[in-house]
Structures are given as structure tokens and as C-alpha cells.
Design a protein around this motif. Sequence first.
Motif, PDB file in Angstrom:
ATOM      1  N   LEU A  14       0.356  -8.784 -17.222  1.00  0.00           N
ATOM      2  CA  LEU A  14      -0.312  -7.842 -16.325  1.00  0.00           C
ATOM      3  C   LEU A  14      -0.159  -8.273 -14.874  1.00  0.00           C
ATOM      4  CD1 LEU A  14      -3.685  -7.379 -18.254  1.00  0.00           C
ATOM      5  CD2 LEU A  14      -1.586  -6.045 -18.496  1.00  0.00           C
ATOM      6  N   THR A  15      -0.268  -7.296 -13.986  1.00  0.00           N
ATOM      7  CA  THR A  15      -0.362  -7.585 -12.554  1.00  0.00           C
ATOM      8  C   THR A  15      -1.802  -7.338 -12.128  1.00  0.00           C
ATOM      9  OG1 THR A  15       1.942  -6.980 -12.140  1.00  0.00           O
ATOM     10  CG2 THR A  15       0.457  -6.964 -10.258  1.00  0.00           C
ATOM     11  N   ILE A  16      -2.397  -8.362 -11.549  1.00  0.00           N
ATOM     12  CA  ILE A  16      -3.821  -8.343 -11.216  1.00  0.00           C
ATOM     13  C   ILE A  16      -4.004  -8.181  -9.703  1.00  0.00           C
ATOM     14  CG2 ILE A  16      -6.015  -9.535 -11.474  1.00  0.00           C
ATOM     15  CD1 ILE A  16      -4.639  -8.930 -14.133  1.00  0.00           C
ATOM     16  N   PHE A  17      -4.898  -7.294  -9.335  1.00  0.00           N
ATOM     17  CA  PHE A  17      -5.239  -7.035  -7.928  1.00  0.00           C
ATOM     18  C   PHE A  17      -6.688  -7.431  -7.682  1.00  0.00           C
ATOM     19  CE2 PHE A  17      -7.558  -4.249  -5.097  1.00  0.00           C
ATOM     20  CZ  PHE A  17      -6.784  -4.131  -3.958  1.00  0.00           C
ATOM     21  N   PHE A  18      -6.930  -8.181  -6.590  1.00  0.00           N
ATOM     22  CA  PHE A  18      -8.292  -8.585  -6.237  1.00  0.00           C
ATOM     23  C   PHE A  18      -8.447  -8.424  -4.731  1.00  0.00           C
ATOM     24  CE2 PHE A  18     -12.057 -11.046  -5.605  1.00  0.00           C
ATOM     25  CZ  PHE A  18     -12.706 -11.080  -6.830  1.00  0.00           C
TER      26      PHE A  18
ATOM     27  N   ALA B 218      -6.667   3.778  -6.500  1.00  0.00           N
ATOM     28  CA  ALA B 218      -6.327   3.033  -7.712  1.00  0.00           C
ATOM     29  C   ALA B 218      -5.978   3.976  -8.855  1.00  0.00           C
ATOM     30  CB  ALA B 218      -7.488   2.123  -8.108  1.00  0.00           C
ATOM     31  N   ILE B 219      -6.758   5.049  -9.009  1.00  0.00           N
ATOM     32  CA  ILE B 219      -6.495   6.016 -10.083  1.00  0.00           C
ATOM     33  C   ILE B 219      -5.168   6.735  -9.841  1.00  0.00           C
ATOM     34  CG2 ILE B 219      -7.298   8.168 -11.109  1.00  0.00           C
ATOM     35  CD1 ILE B 219     -10.148   7.196 -10.663  1.00  0.00           C
ATOM     36  N   GLU B 220      -4.893   7.125  -8.590  1.00  0.00           N
ATOM     37  CA  GLU B 220      -3.645   7.811  -8.273  1.00  0.00           C
ATOM     38  C   GLU B 220      -2.431   6.935  -8.552  1.00  0.00           C
ATOM     39  OE1 GLU B 220      -4.015   9.011  -4.237  1.00  0.00           O
ATOM     40  OE2 GLU B 220      -5.618  10.458  -4.627  1.00  0.00           O
ATOM     41  N   CYS B 221      -2.568   5.629  -8.375  1.00  0.00           N
ATOM     42  CA  CYS B 221      -1.452   4.706  -8.596  1.00  0.00           C
ATOM     43  C   CYS B 221      -1.368   4.238 -10.051  1.00  0.00           C
ATOM     44  CB  CYS B 221      -1.584   3.491  -7.675  1.00  0.00           C
ATOM     45  SG  CYS B 221      -1.336   3.873  -5.925  1.00  0.00           S
ATOM     46  N   GLY B 222      -2.309   4.667 -10.879  1.00  0.00           N
ATOM     47  CA  GLY B 222      -2.264   4.316 -12.291  1.00  0.00           C
ATOM     48  C   GLY B 222      -2.883   2.980 -12.634  1.00  0.00           C
ATOM     49  N   GLY B 223      -3.681   2.438 -11.732  1.00  0.00           N
ATOM     50  CA  GLY B 223      -4.326   1.157 -12.008  1.00  0.00           C
ATOM     51  C   GLY B 223      -5.557   1.309 -12.876  1.00  0.00           C
ATOM     52  N   THR B 224      -5.857   0.275 -13.632  1.00  0.00           N
ATOM     53  CA  THR B 224      -7.070   0.237 -14.449  1.00  0.00           C
ATOM     54  C   THR B 224      -8.130  -0.547 -13.694  1.00  0.00           C
ATOM     55  OG1 THR B 224      -5.795   0.298 -16.498  1.00  0.00           O
ATOM     56  CG2 THR B 224      -8.076  -0.457 -16.651  1.00  0.00           C
ATOM     57  N   ILE B 225      -9.215   0.133 -13.322  1.00  0.00           N
ATOM     58  CA  ILE B 225     -10.276  -0.520 -12.561  1.00  0.00           C
ATOM     59  C   ILE B 225     -11.123  -1.333 -13.523  1.00  0.00           C
ATOM     60  CG2 ILE B 225     -12.271  -0.176 -11.063  1.00  0.00           C
ATOM     61  CD1 ILE B 225     -10.989   2.458 -10.196  1.00  0.00           C
ATOM     62  N   ASP B 226     -11.107  -2.637 -13.341  1.00  0.00           N
ATOM     63  CA  ASP B 226     -11.873  -3.523 -14.208  1.00  0.00           C
ATOM     64  C   ASP B 226     -13.340  -3.505 -13.823  1.00  0.00           C
ATOM     65  OD1 ASP B 226     -13.220  -5.976 -15.101  1.00  0.00           O
ATOM     66  OD2 ASP B 226     -11.263  -6.569 -15.864  1.00  0.00           O
TER      67      ASP B 226
ATOM     68  N   LEU C 222       5.172  -3.024  -8.915  1.00  0.00           N
ATOM     69  CA  LEU C 222       5.440  -2.179  -7.752  1.00  0.00           C
ATOM     70  C   LEU C 222       4.286  -1.217  -7.490  1.00  0.00           C
ATOM     71  CD1 LEU C 222       9.227  -1.387  -8.225  1.00  0.00           C
ATOM     72  CD2 LEU C 222       8.188  -2.433  -6.206  1.00  0.00           C
ATOM     73  N   ARG C 223       3.746  -0.647  -8.553  1.00  0.00           N
ATOM     74  CA  ARG C 223       2.612   0.268  -8.380  1.00  0.00           C
ATOM     75  C   ARG C 223       1.401  -0.465  -7.817  1.00  0.00           C
ATOM     76  NH1 ARG C 223       0.913   3.076 -13.463  1.00  0.00           N
ATOM     77  NH2 ARG C 223       1.612   1.173 -14.490  1.00  0.00           N
ATOM     78  N   CYS C 224       1.224  -1.709  -8.238  1.00  0.00           N
ATOM     79  CA  CYS C 224       0.097  -2.494  -7.720  1.00  0.00           C
ATOM     80  C   CYS C 224       0.273  -2.773  -6.228  1.00  0.00           C
ATOM     81  CB  CYS C 224      -0.020  -3.808  -8.502  1.00  0.00           C
ATOM     82  SG  CYS C 224      -1.435  -4.812  -8.015  1.00  0.00           S
ATOM     83  N   VAL C 225       1.503  -3.152  -5.834  1.00  0.00           N
ATOM     84  CA  VAL C 225       1.764  -3.409  -4.412  1.00  0.00           C
ATOM     85  C   VAL C 225       1.594  -2.123  -3.612  1.00  0.00           C
ATOM     86  CG1 VAL C 225       3.519  -4.105  -2.749  1.00  0.00           C
ATOM     87  CG2 VAL C 225       3.274  -5.352  -4.909  1.00  0.00           C
TER      88      VAL C 225
ATOM     89  N   SER D  60       5.238  -8.415   4.210  1.00  0.00           N
ATOM     90  CA  SER D  60       5.507  -8.008   5.587  1.00  0.00           C
ATOM     91  C   SER D  60       6.080  -6.602   5.671  1.00  0.00           C
ATOM     92  CB  SER D  60       6.480  -8.993   6.255  1.00  0.00           C
ATOM     93  OG  SER D  60       7.680  -9.095   5.500  1.00  0.00           O
ATOM     94  N   GLU D  61       6.733  -6.133   4.582  1.00  0.00           N
ATOM     95  CA  GLU D  61       7.297  -4.784   4.597  1.00  0.00           C
ATOM     96  C   GLU D  61       7.408  -4.277   3.171  1.00  0.00           C
ATOM     97  OE1 GLU D  61      11.368  -2.455   6.031  1.00  0.00           O
ATOM     98  OE2 GLU D  61      10.868  -4.446   6.857  1.00  0.00           O
ATOM     99  N   TYR D  62       7.159  -2.963   2.998  1.00  0.00           N
ATOM    100  CA  TYR D  62       7.208  -2.360   1.665  1.00  0.00           C
ATOM    101  C   TYR D  62       7.932  -1.026   1.743  1.00  0.00           C
ATOM    102  CZ  TYR D  62       5.611   0.307  -2.373  1.00  0.00           C
ATOM    103  OH  TYR D  62       5.566   1.087  -3.506  1.00  0.00           O
ATOM    104  N   VAL D  63       8.822  -0.747   0.761  1.00  0.00           N
ATOM    105  CA  VAL D  63       9.531   0.519   0.688  1.00  0.00           C
ATOM    106  C   VAL D  63       8.698   1.489  -0.134  1.00  0.00           C
ATOM    107  CG1 VAL D  63      11.637   1.689  -0.061  1.00  0.00           C
ATOM    108  CG2 VAL D  63      11.748  -0.648   0.842  1.00  0.00           C
ATOM    109  N   ALA D  64       8.264   2.585   0.473  1.00  0.00           N
ATOM    110  CA  ALA D  64       7.396   3.535  -0.207  1.00  0.00           C
ATOM    111  C   ALA D  64       8.095   4.129  -1.428  1.00  0.00           C
ATOM    112  CB  ALA D  64       6.972   4.650   0.748  1.00  0.00           C
ATOM    113  N   SER D  65       7.290   4.634  -2.346  1.00  0.00           N
ATOM    114  CA  SER D  65       7.827   5.118  -3.625  1.00  0.00           C
ATOM    115  C   SER D  65       8.839   6.235  -3.444  1.00  0.00           C
ATOM    116  CB  SER D  65       6.680   5.592  -4.525  1.00  0.00           C
ATOM    117  OG  SER D  65       5.935   6.606  -3.868  1.00  0.00           O
ATOM    118  N   LYS D  66       8.669   7.119  -2.463  1.00  0.00           N
ATOM    119  CA  LYS D  66       9.595   8.231  -2.268  1.00  0.00           C
ATOM    120  C   LYS D  66      10.965   7.742  -1.855  1.00  0.00           C
ATOM    121  CE  LYS D  66       8.275   9.136   2.563  1.00  0.00           C
ATOM    122  NZ  LYS D  66       7.312   8.041   2.676  1.00  0.00           N
ATOM    123  N   ASP D  67      11.042   6.517  -1.268  1.00  0.00           N
ATOM    124  CA  ASP D  67      12.315   5.962  -0.825  1.00  0.00           C
ATOM    125  C   ASP D  67      13.009   5.150  -1.901  1.00  0.00           C
ATOM    126  OD1 ASP D  67      10.697   5.319   2.309  1.00  0.00           O
ATOM    127  OD2 ASP D  67      11.948   7.041   1.747  1.00  0.00           O
TER     128      ASP D  67
END
Length: 428
Positions: A192-196, A229-237, A261-264, A373-380
Motif C-alpha cells: 500500500l501507499t500511505i498518506f499522512f 481523497a475520494i475523487e483520487c480513489g483513496g481510502t480514508i482510514d 501516483l494517485r496518492c501523490v 519539487s515537481e509533478y506531472v498532472a494526470s491529464k499530461d
Amino acid sequence: MNAEQFFNQKTILGLSFFNFENAITAAYFANKDLEIRRVNENFRVFFPELGDATDTSMLDVLERLGLPGKQIDRFRTGLEQDGSVLLPHVQVSVEGEDRVFSLLSTYTQNSDFSYLNGVQGQFVDRTAEWSLRREREDLLEQKIRDREIIEQKSQQLETLANRLAKYLSPQIYNSIFSETEDASRTHARKNLTIFFSDIVQFTDLSDTMEPERLATVINSYLSEMTNIAIECGGTIDKFIGDAILVFFGDPETQGDAEDALRCVEMAVRMQERVEQLQSFWKKNGVTNGLRVRIGIATGYCTVGNFGSDQRLDYTVLGSPVNLAARLQGLADPKKIVMDQNTVSLVEAHVKVEGKGEFIPRGFKRPVQYFELSEYVASKDRTSGRQLSHTGQRVEVNIIDSSDIRSAIEELREIEARFQTQLDNTGDR
């Protein structure tokens, strides 16, 4: 003729005291009037401030040692009434150090030598024993206090979960409320990828703001972050005060890389939304606005329902959860920090800056961490989106989906090669 006339009194007294001389206790011998006649070397070592206690009343010795009057009276009356007495807890300050002794004393009787009739006793050092007992009592009291705190926090979390039930991700509803099997027995080991995340100096903010305005600020923050979080498909713990714990990869997964990638992407969108809401929060009393720190870690965790028959929580357990929290603590305000595992999965779509390494509490080896420092958005990155499938026995990752037909043809070739190997094995 009395036998004591043929023996030297000092010699007999010394012989009778021989065992006390070799004892590890502080021993003494006194006459019936409680005047001390003999002490061993340990007596002098245990109580150096008494000096030579010979010819001193034992009652005076106890008083000089700081015993309260009740204990001294108990010592005297115990000897008079029962012939012996035990003081199990004698607290004495020896050269500025508090020590605990037990004092056992008894009358002695000898028909041949009258000068052996008196009181003998010994101080046994119980400091270590009583220290352990006190530590155990403190631990028990702390356990009770911790239990009360846990119960209090559990009630707060339950109330918060009920109020924010509409913000729970659809995956939770499907996995908990639609399962035909006993959900309490559903557990899995997954990557899993964990976000805090955590609001900087939120404690100071909560101490200075009015409750109504504080509720408006924190509820708006949690609501907006939950929507993302819901729009990106994350599970809110869970929400831990102002902190948010989200994970990707369960109960639904799009593959390790896509989950990361979805978490980032979620983290980036959250930071952007926080900036957009600064003016609203400032109007509600947050003078300097809100600043959020974010930590992301990837690794194998145990996920499922944990709790009792009365209360279940769909949550995730494992070292990546602790690491994400530690990374969040290392992040600068408004920054996103990731571990090496996460960076390896998303490196084609992000630019990061190495921040060094540290040994988190509970870890044995140093952990490298990086700042986004930089992220490529999903549409790109749609044209290069990774497609994956994780089954019970096979995991397939399609690295480049721009030519999906070629990928499918390659899978068919693999299937044919495996089938040939099975047929050859069968021939043997």
C-alpha cells in the motif's frame, strides 16, 4: 556453679555474634533495656551517620534514622507483647539517598549465659525490591490512565466518524456493508501507499480560537481534503484531530505504481486546495492561514477490520504507516515528503530533491527521504498510464499502455510458452 563464671563474657558475646559478623544484613544485639551492646560491620556501613552505636538505646537509633513515632511505638510494644516484631517498611535517608529496609527483632533467651539474654535484630535492605514494587504500581496506574485516555479518544473518534460518515470513500461501503462473509475476519497483506498529513501548529491555533470558529475551520478543512481523497480513489482510514490518514491499494488497486501516483496527485491537489482556502480561513480568525505537512510511504501492510464484536475499524497496520507519520514530521510546511519506495514507483512523473536519511523510531536501518519539487498532472500522463492486474497468483504490470494491443499479444505469447512447458512436464 553458673557456667558463665568459667567463660569470658566478651568472648562468649563475640562467639554468639559470629554469624551476624558474616551476614549481609545490618545486625545488632542489645540488652533487655534495648541498649545496644554489639553491631556488625554492615550496621556501620548501612548507617554511617550513626557512628559507633554501642551503648546507645535502640529507640534513640530508630529516632535518629528518622522513623516516625508510630513505628517506634510499634517496635517497642511488639517486643513487649509478642517477644518479636517485624517492621516491613522502614524508610531511611542514608547520605541523602532514600532507602527501604525491613527490621526484624526478637528477644533471646539463654539459661547458661545471662548476658546473652536481650534483643537481637537485623536490618535487611529492601530498596531494590520496593523500587520494583513501586515501578509495578506506577505501571499499573499508568495503564489505568492510558486506558482511560484510549477510551476517551475512541469515543471522540467514533463521534467524529458518525458525523463524517457521508465522506467515507465508496470502497469502504462496498467492503464492509456489502460483504457476505464475516467482515471481522477479513484481513490481507498488501503493498500500500500511505498518506499522512498534519496542520502545522494546530495545537496553538486550537488554544487561541473560539470553539465555534475553530469548528468551522477544521470542518471545512477536513471536508475539502476528504472530497479530494475520494475523487483520487483513496481510502480514508481516520482523522486524528487535524491529522488525516489515507491509503491507496485496498480494497481496490490499479497496481502499485498507479496507486502511488494517485496518492501523490491527491497530496498535490490537497496542497493546492489549502492555498485556495487561505482567504476563507483568515476571515474566520486564522491570522496566518493554515500550513500543512505531508508524508507518503509505500510498503507491505496488514489491512482489514480490527476491533471487537461491538466496535470494528477498517484500518491499516504496519511500519509504512509509522514511516509516513515520521516523514510528515520531517516535512517543511506546505511540502510533501516521500520515501524511496514511493519515489521508485513514480519517478517517471515527478521530480524530487534528496533530503538525506534518518532512522525513524522503531526502525533499525536509515531511511532515505525526498521532497517533491515537481509533478506531472494526470491529464499530461494519460498516454503513458500504467495498467496493472493483481490476482491471487499473478501480478501483471503493463508499463506502457500507448500500444495496448502489442501488450496483449505479448501476454498471449507468454501464455503459449507456459502452456508448452506444462505439456512437456506432463510428457515426463
